[in-house]
Motif scaffolding. Sequence first.
Motif, PDB file in Angstrom:
ATOM      1  N   ASN A 127       0.814  -1.222   0.000  1.00  0.00           N
ATOM      2  CA  ASN A 127       0.000   0.000   0.000  1.00  0.00           C
ATOM      3  C   ASN A 127       0.844   1.268   0.000  1.00  0.00           C
ATOM      4  OD1 ASN A 127      -2.616  -1.151  -0.067  1.00  0.00           O
ATOM      5  ND2 ASN A 127      -2.459  -1.671   2.095  1.00  0.00           N
ATOM      6  N   GLY A 128       1.784   1.342  -0.914  1.00  0.00           N
ATOM      7  CA  GLY A 128       2.590   2.552  -1.043  1.00  0.00           C
ATOM      8  C   GLY A 128       4.067   2.303  -1.204  1.00  0.00           C
ATOM      9  N   SER A 129       4.488   1.047  -1.113  1.00  0.00           N
ATOM     10  CA  SER A 129       5.880   0.686  -1.354  1.00  0.00           C
ATOM     11  C   SER A 129       6.167   0.689  -2.851  1.00  0.00           C
ATOM     12  CB  SER A 129       6.148  -0.710  -0.776  1.00  0.00           C
ATOM     13  OG  SER A 129       5.200  -1.633  -1.307  1.00  0.00           O
ATOM     14  N   VAL A 130       7.428   0.468  -3.204  1.00  0.00           N
ATOM     15  CA  VAL A 130       7.850   0.345  -4.608  1.00  0.00           C
ATOM     16  C   VAL A 130       8.370  -1.064  -4.836  1.00  0.00           C
ATOM     17  CG1 VAL A 130       9.458   1.141  -6.390  1.00  0.00           C
ATOM     18  CG2 VAL A 130       8.444   2.787  -4.792  1.00  0.00           C
ATOM     19  N   TRP A 131       7.802  -1.743  -5.822  1.00  0.00           N
ATOM     20  CA  TRP A 131       8.256  -3.073  -6.241  1.00  0.00           C
ATOM     21  C   TRP A 131       8.909  -2.938  -7.617  1.00  0.00           C
ATOM     22  CZ3 TRP A 131       6.700  -8.147  -4.138  1.00  0.00           C
ATOM     23  CH2 TRP A 131       6.098  -8.045  -2.877  1.00  0.00           C
ATOM     24  N   PRO A 132      10.201  -3.261  -7.749  1.00  0.00           N
ATOM     25  CA  PRO A 132      10.874  -3.085  -9.038  1.00  0.00           C
ATOM     26  C   PRO A 132      10.195  -3.786 -10.205  1.00  0.00           C
ATOM     27  CG  PRO A 132      12.491  -3.380  -7.317  1.00  0.00           C
ATOM     28  CD  PRO A 132      11.157  -3.613  -6.681  1.00  0.00           C
ATOM     29  N   HIS A 133       9.711  -5.015 -10.007  1.00  0.00           N
ATOM     30  CA  HIS A 133       9.086  -5.710 -11.137  1.00  0.00           C
ATOM     31  C   HIS A 133       7.829  -4.979 -11.589  1.00  0.00           C
ATOM     32  CE1 HIS A 133       5.819  -7.221  -8.603  1.00  0.00           C
ATOM     33  NE2 HIS A 133       5.239  -7.637  -9.714  1.00  0.00           N
ATOM     34  N   ASP A 134       7.116  -4.407 -10.650  1.00  0.00           N
ATOM     35  CA  ASP A 134       5.886  -3.674 -10.923  1.00  0.00           C
ATOM     36  C   ASP A 134       6.194  -2.420 -11.731  1.00  0.00           C
ATOM     37  OD1 ASP A 134       3.078  -3.085 -10.504  1.00  0.00           O
ATOM     38  OD2 ASP A 134       3.677  -1.691  -8.924  1.00  0.00           O
ATOM     39  N   THR A 135       7.238  -1.706 -11.338  1.00  0.00           N
ATOM     40  CA  THR A 135       7.644  -0.513 -12.081  1.00  0.00           C
ATOM     41  C   THR A 135       8.170  -0.886 -13.459  1.00  0.00           C
ATOM     42  OG1 THR A 135       8.088   0.784 -10.084  1.00  0.00           O
ATOM     43  CG2 THR A 135       9.248   1.432 -12.092  1.00  0.00           C
ATOM     44  N   ALA A 136       8.904  -1.995 -13.560  1.00  0.00           N
ATOM     45  CA  ALA A 136       9.407  -2.425 -14.871  1.00  0.00           C
ATOM     46  C   ALA A 136       8.248  -2.774 -15.807  1.00  0.00           C
ATOM     47  CB  ALA A 136      10.340  -3.629 -14.714  1.00  0.00           C
ATOM     48  N   ILE A 137       7.208  -3.416 -15.289  1.00  0.00           N
ATOM     49  CA  ILE A 137       6.022  -3.688 -16.106  1.00  0.00           C
ATOM     50  C   ILE A 137       5.370  -2.388 -16.536  1.00  0.00           C
ATOM     51  CG2 ILE A 137       3.646  -4.583 -15.956  1.00  0.00           C
ATOM     52  CD1 ILE A 137       4.771  -6.958 -14.400  1.00  0.00           C
ATOM     53  N   ALA A 138       5.351  -1.397 -15.639  1.00  0.00           N
ATOM     54  CA  ALA A 138       4.810  -0.087 -16.007  1.00  0.00           C
ATOM     55  C   ALA A 138       5.611   0.546 -17.134  1.00  0.00           C
ATOM     56  CB  ALA A 138       4.794   0.833 -14.784  1.00  0.00           C
ATOM     57  N   VAL A 139       6.945   0.450 -17.070  1.00  0.00           N
ATOM     58  CA  VAL A 139       7.787   0.986 -18.145  1.00  0.00           C
ATOM     59  C   VAL A 139       7.466   0.293 -19.464  1.00  0.00           C
ATOM     60  CG1 VAL A 139      10.166   1.142 -18.990  1.00  0.00           C
ATOM     61  CG2 VAL A 139       9.641   1.713 -16.603  1.00  0.00           C
ATOM     62  N   ALA A 140       7.346  -1.034 -19.431  1.00  0.00           N
ATOM     63  CA  ALA A 140       7.001  -1.768 -20.652  1.00  0.00           C
ATOM     64  C   ALA A 140       5.632  -1.341 -21.168  1.00  0.00           C
ATOM     65  CB  ALA A 140       7.025  -3.271 -20.379  1.00  0.00           C
ATOM     66  N   GLY A 141       4.698  -1.111 -20.254  1.00  0.00           N
ATOM     67  CA  GLY A 141       3.375  -0.663 -20.667  1.00  0.00           C
ATOM     68  C   GLY A 141       3.393   0.725 -21.269  1.00  0.00           C
ATOM     69  N   LEU A 142       4.132   1.625 -20.661  1.00  0.00           N
ATOM     70  CA  LEU A 142       4.226   2.987 -21.188  1.00  0.00           C
ATOM     71  C   LEU A 142       4.813   2.996 -22.593  1.00  0.00           C
ATOM     72  CD1 LEU A 142       5.491   4.685 -17.924  1.00  0.00           C
ATOM     73  CD2 LEU A 142       3.364   5.283 -19.102  1.00  0.00           C
ATOM     74  N   LEU A 143       5.851   2.186 -22.801  1.00  0.00           N
ATOM     75  CA  LEU A 143       6.492   2.186 -24.123  1.00  0.00           C
ATOM     76  C   LEU A 143       5.659   1.449 -25.156  1.00  0.00           C
ATOM     77  CD1 LEU A 143      10.207   1.826 -22.999  1.00  0.00           C
ATOM     78  CD2 LEU A 143       9.043   3.839 -23.932  1.00  0.00           C
TER      79      LEU A 143
END
Length: 706
Positions: free
Chosen positions: A564-580
């Motif tokens: 509930n507010g932490s940062v998970w690297p895999h989650d952010t990496a999926i976001a980067v892939a989604g953005l691109l």
Amino acid sequence: MTADLPPEPFNAGEPVFTGDVGGTTTVVEGSTFCLSTGTGDIEPGTPQGLFFRDARVLSRWQLRLDGRTAHPLSVSHPEAFAARFVLRRPPAAGLADSTLLLVRERLVGDGMRETITIDNLGREATAVRLELHVDADFADLFAVKEGRAARSGSDAVATGPELVLRDREDGSRGVSFTASAQPVVVPGSLSWHVVVPAGGRWSTEVVVQPTVAGRAVQPQFHRGERIEASGPARKIRAWRAASTLVAASDPVLTGVLRRTGSDLGALQIHDPARDGRPFVAAGAPWFMTLFGRDSLLTAWMALPLDVGLALGTLQTLAETQGKVVDPLTEEEPGRVLHELRMGPDSTAVLGGNHYYGTVDATPLFVMLLAECWKWGADPAVVRSLLPAADAALAWVDRYGDRDGDGFVEYRRATDRGLANQGWKDSFDGINDASGRQAVPAIALCEVQGYVYAALLARADLAEGFGDEAVAARLRARAGELRQRFAEAFWLPDRGWYAVALDGHKQPVDALTSNTAHCLWTGIATDEHAAALIRRLAEPDMDTGYGLRTLASSMGAYNPMSYHNGSVWPHDTAIAVAGLLRYAHLPGAVDLAHRLADGLLDAAAAFGGRLPELYCGFARDDFSPPVPYPTSCSPQAWASASPLLLVRACLGLEPHVPRRTLTTTPHLPPRWGELTLSDLRLGDETAHISATGEKVAVSGLSAGWTT
């Protein structure tokens, strides 16, 4: 929790604290891992220990030098499966310095070996008394993880140079200790009394060998063998030799990618019961086993290194795919398992060695199978897995969609299972904007995206294997799901997707990172994606070190929470892939670069290895990022996340059956030149070099389109 009932095994989904921040050392190889202090000791009464096949085979391992704990100087990790502890004898009374150096070199792999070396740097000989205190409780991993009382302990037998401990409860598990340099062996300890001459050295080698079902396990090393000649070292060399070499001008990215290769190699388990077929364990210390969701996503991210890891994962999961309805384990026909356990308490805790309480592993299985095919997996192997993919989609229709509304939702079958069954599987992981927890059955936004992508994936496979009618039908279903999803999940007054629909089919309106997974799978429309990109770029989501799991403007926000507010690297990496994937939309590339840069900066702060998660404080408030105290490290999908960044920023999309290799690079400026050498695509090998938005591809034979 009542005393007469076993504890709920998955009430939070997170591990216990393993020691002071920076004070716990982890070495791992396959299903073996060791947690110790920074001096190399395993302290009794803590979660530390040597673990093998989900049981703690060493609960005490304390080295004493003249009755005292040595002073730590440094700890290094040449590889994930080895550690080197450098210590000194405490100075004598009235002296500031010590002249006695103590080095402990540890190697794990189906057991443990520790070489203890003493160097006398003084000008006269010194007498030394060395004692190694050992014990084993053979506790199940779950008991250790949850802080419950250990099992009944062990019985010790000292026979000449060997000390043997056996599980007092049933004797099926045991552990033996043997050492060189003629130790004095008594129940509970090995000791040496030695004189080390001036400028001289003394050394001993201690081997810890587990016993399972009354049979000694053969370690992956031999006595006197150098670490680089051991089984774990040979395995990591073979993995690197078979893997694509990825490097960049940016030394941070290159270093992180090297650590990624090492960690993924160490986390691999080669199952001897399945011809040594590999799959990747979820992470150390508590998840050194096959996990459906984690292993599938990690294998997806690691495709640029090795397709074989993904195939091994798929084949193992297909063999364990659900066949019957069992509420205790949550098994259902076609369902892909959540986790596989081999510990002594697995049946009592999970209802069996296999537990199936996950809602997303099943569509992820289908997605990965099609991706393997595109990356050049053997078509015969892919074809052999099509029945498993069809069984998975049948589960989506019959059991996943519980009420026939076209969406996949979850509700645990009993009060023993995971309350939340998406990737945010802590008990409080799904809540609305005010902080109220969602009531089941819960339909997560990202799961609908996975199902959408799975339908398209199976359609691609059908088309590739000549079944055009099935392909057309599945694509039509995917289109219908995308339209229904847009209507039910989009919150036009907020500018983001609801994280879920609750049991009353009401939107759960919190702003979460889950929505970015909808970009990754492509279920988001361009109109919705454009609004979502703007919202994800706001400071309440972007910490500067990655994307928060929950926006700081939400009611349940806690930057020190698990989900509930932490940062998970895999989650952010999926976001980067989604953005691109939506790079044509305003702001998508800029935000992708910002998030990718933040992850690399975080990796540098953590010594080149991204942990499972870290706290979600803003970079302006806390720099470097604040560790989450119980984060797994190494952890599979965190370790693999840099590979997904590389693939996404390259826009790398091979399709070996069609002999095409598509690249649409959007590399962050700090990366400089990025190269992929010996990228294996079926029988072909490619070399890729890219800078910014320019790319060059070589090595492919005639007939390929790039």
